[in-house]
Design a protein around this motif. Structure first.
Motif, mmCIF file in Angstrom:
data_model
loop_
_atom_site.group_PDB
_atom_site.id
_atom_site.type_symbol
_atom_site.label_atom_id
_atom_site.label_comp_id
_atom_site.label_asym_id
_atom_site.label_seq_id
_atom_site.Cartn_x
_atom_site.Cartn_y
_atom_site.Cartn_z
ATOM 1 N N THR A 185 0.838 -1.210 0.000
ATOM 2 C CA THR A 185 0.000 0.000 0.000
ATOM 3 C C THR A 185 0.867 1.252 0.000
ATOM 4 O O THR A 185 0.382 2.348 -0.233
ATOM 5 C CB THR A 185 -0.933 0.062 1.236
ATOM 6 O OG1 THR A 185 -0.146 -0.029 2.423
ATOM 7 C CG2 THR A 185 -1.975 -1.028 1.214
ATOM 8 N N LYS A 186 2.157 1.092 0.263
ATOM 9 C CA LYS A 186 3.035 2.266 0.309
ATOM 10 C C LYS A 186 3.108 2.898 -1.085
ATOM 11 O O LYS A 186 3.306 2.198 -2.071
ATOM 12 C CB LYS A 186 4.438 1.874 0.787
ATOM 13 C CG LYS A 186 4.481 1.402 2.243
ATOM 14 C CD LYS A 186 5.889 1.027 2.666
ATOM 15 C CE LYS A 186 5.886 0.374 4.046
ATOM 16 N NZ LYS A 186 5.601 1.321 5.125
ATOM 17 N N PRO A 187 2.964 4.231 -1.172
ATOM 18 C CA PRO A 187 3.065 4.870 -2.489
ATOM 19 C C PRO A 187 4.438 4.641 -3.095
ATOM 20 O O PRO A 187 5.435 4.536 -2.368
ATOM 21 C CB PRO A 187 2.824 6.357 -2.188
ATOM 22 C CG PRO A 187 2.849 6.515 -0.720
ATOM 23 C CD PRO A 187 2.717 5.178 -0.088
ATOM 24 N N ILE A 188 4.496 4.546 -4.425
ATOM 25 C CA ILE A 188 5.754 4.199 -5.090
ATOM 26 C C ILE A 188 6.029 5.134 -6.271
ATOM 27 O O ILE A 188 5.105 5.593 -6.948
ATOM 28 C CB ILE A 188 5.727 2.718 -5.550
ATOM 29 C CG1 ILE A 188 7.119 2.249 -5.968
ATOM 30 C CG2 ILE A 188 4.708 2.491 -6.661
ATOM 31 C CD1 ILE A 188 7.243 0.734 -6.077
ATOM 32 N N LEU A 189 7.299 5.434 -6.483
ATOM 33 C CA LEU A 189 7.772 6.213 -7.618
ATOM 34 C C LEU A 189 8.865 5.401 -8.298
ATOM 35 O O LEU A 189 9.782 4.919 -7.634
ATOM 36 C CB LEU A 189 8.345 7.553 -7.122
ATOM 37 C CG LEU A 189 9.074 8.438 -8.131
ATOM 38 C CD1 LEU A 189 8.098 8.992 -9.173
ATOM 39 C CD2 LEU A 189 9.780 9.607 -7.416
ATOM 40 N N TYR A 190 8.754 5.222 -9.618
ATOM 41 C CA TYR A 190 9.762 4.443 -10.340
ATOM 42 C C TYR A 190 10.792 5.371 -10.991
ATOM 43 O O TYR A 190 10.433 6.384 -11.605
ATOM 44 C CB TYR A 190 9.106 3.584 -11.428
ATOM 45 C CG TYR A 190 8.269 2.453 -10.877
ATOM 46 C CD1 TYR A 190 8.871 1.309 -10.374
ATOM 47 C CD2 TYR A 190 6.879 2.543 -10.845
ATOM 48 C CE1 TYR A 190 8.105 0.265 -9.849
ATOM 49 C CE2 TYR A 190 6.107 1.507 -10.321
ATOM 50 C CZ TYR A 190 6.734 0.375 -9.824
ATOM 51 O OH TYR A 190 5.978 -0.647 -9.307
ATOM 52 N N ILE A 191 12.061 5.027 -10.839
ATOM 53 C CA ILE A 191 13.151 5.741 -11.503
ATOM 54 C C ILE A 191 13.697 4.828 -12.589
ATOM 55 O O ILE A 191 14.226 3.751 -12.296
ATOM 56 C CB ILE A 191 14.293 6.085 -10.518
ATOM 57 C CG1 ILE A 191 13.762 6.870 -9.321
ATOM 58 C CG2 ILE A 191 15.401 6.845 -11.242
ATOM 59 C CD1 ILE A 191 13.101 8.172 -9.663
ATOM 60 N N ALA A 192 13.536 5.228 -13.854
ATOM 61 C CA ALA A 192 14.081 4.456 -14.971
ATOM 62 C C ALA A 192 15.509 4.947 -15.211
ATOM 63 O O ALA A 192 15.714 6.047 -15.731
ATOM 64 C CB ALA A 192 13.217 4.643 -16.211
ATOM 65 N N ASN A 193 16.488 4.141 -14.801
ATOM 66 C CA ASN A 193 17.894 4.518 -14.919
ATOM 67 C C ASN A 193 18.390 4.194 -16.329
ATOM 68 O O ASN A 193 18.482 3.026 -16.707
ATOM 69 C CB ASN A 193 18.723 3.782 -13.866
ATOM 70 C CG ASN A 193 20.175 4.216 -13.854
ATOM 71 O OD1 ASN A 193 20.546 5.201 -14.485
ATOM 72 N ND2 ASN A 193 21.002 3.481 -13.135
#
Length: 363
Positions: free
Chosen positions: A196-204
């Motif tokens: 349930t924790k909000p997530i942000l994806y970093i595309a390296n």
């Protein structure tokens, strides 16, 4: 408020952490280099403070801050204790949201733990381990609720919600992607599920990929996946960000201009991470200090005042507020007041991001 930076080994996770915090966390080309989490507290970039400082010439400028935690790389089987699984999961439990670094670049000199570059497989590896851990949590709660049901029928609602979550988790769907009504949300909140924790994806990505990053095949795949979870993706080249973080402001500005960028990718990550936590800033300005104060969105004026000092909340009378844009346009609080742009707000006023405030109180 803590944000955990996660990813498989060797995706650029610790390099990104080093760049964000300049904390010098150890970074090497082998799995499990990060064992105990590194922690860094960083200021949230906010050009409004710099602009206000030009008006007030304060003795001090204080930015809002955010805490990043560099968590050990995860491998398959973490939920069963593989690798550093138990430690990884306990560290994830302690953070409020997640920034997941996903490798989208090819480089024969940097070993991939699974032998090839596949960002969706990597995302699913981490998601599945978090899902497995959540299924275990949900199963325990279902058993407990069924026992309580014999004495109190209200537990039927909780069991229904838990079964709904379990069905989705078993289908590989994170809890954050499930639609809940208001009553269900209250039950979910008490479960403290990892998914349930909000997530942000970093595309390296590599420097070459940056030139056409919006159309990059691997980045588009990550964005397509993120959409299902109502998550966002920031593509950046961690290697370049590491170089930028070591430069003085003027040199950094020149390099950004040469790259055709308005701001560094890491500044975007920090700002978006702040937003991810449901946070915003109100501002205070004067000769002693220009400062950003962190509050949750939808906070009312007295509780915002309490961030400065509990006495101000206790003796709150009113808040004199001008928007940042109005203040900058007029050039001073006096001129803004003359134009009728300074408002008096009472106890029910909901603070807005960028409000410049003077609290009146009596204790």
């Amino acid at each position: 408020m803590k944000i955990g930076i996660v990813g498989l080994p060797n995706v650029g996770k610790s390099t990104m952490f080093n760049s964000i915090t300049k904390a010098g966390a150890e970074c090497a080309n082998y799995p499990f280099c990060t064992i105990e989490p590194n922690i860094g507290v960083v200021p949230v970039p906010d050009e409004r403070l710099d602009n206000l400082a030009k008006i007030y010439n304060p003795q001090k400028v204080t930015h809002a801050i955010i805490e990043f935690v560099d968590i050990a790389g995860l491998v398959k089987g973490a939920s069963k204790g593989e690798g550093l699984g138990n430690k990884f999961l306990s560290h994830i439990r302690e953070v409020d949201s997640i920034v997941e670094v996903v490798r989208c670049f090819e480089n024969d000199n940097v070993v991939h733990v699974d032998g090839s570059v596949d960002p969706i497989r990597d995302i699913e590896t981490i998601n599945l381990e978090l899902i497995f851990a959540d299924i275990e949590t949900v199963d325990k709660r279902i058993d407990k609720a069924k026992k309580m049901l014999k004495a109190d029928k209200k537990y039927k609602v909780e069991i229904d919600v838990l079964e709904k979550i379990k069905t989705n988790l078993e289908a590989g769907i994170s809890a954050r992607a499930i639609d809940f009504n208001e009553e269900e949300k209250e039950i979910v909140k008490d479960l403290f599920l990892l998914t349930t924790k909000p997530i942000l994806y970093i595309a390296n990505v590599s420097e070459e990929q940056l030139e056409n990053v919006e159309n990059d095949e691997l980045v588009l795949k990550v964005k397509e996946h993120a959409k299902k979870e109502n998550a966002e993706v920031i593509p950046l080249c961690v290697k370049i960000e590491e170089e930028l973080s070591g430069l003085e402001d003027e040199d950094k500005k020149e390099m950004l201009e040469a790259l055709g960028l308005e701001e560094s990718g890491l500044d975007k990550v920090i700002k978006k991470s702040y937003d991810l936590l449901g946070l915003m800033s109100f501002l205070t300005a004067g000769e002693p200090e220009v400062r950003a104060w962190t509050i949750k969105k939808n906070t009312k004026a007295p509780q915002a005042a309490g961030k400065i000092h509990s006495d101000i909340e206790r003796g709150f009378i009113k808040a004199e507020i001008v928007t940042y844009d109005d203040l900058m346009r007029e050039g001073s609080m006096v001129l803004a007041r003359e134009k009728g742009l300074v408002r008096s707000e009472g106890k029910e006023y909901v603070m807005q991001d960028g409000d410049v405030v003077l609290f009146k109180f009596n204790v």
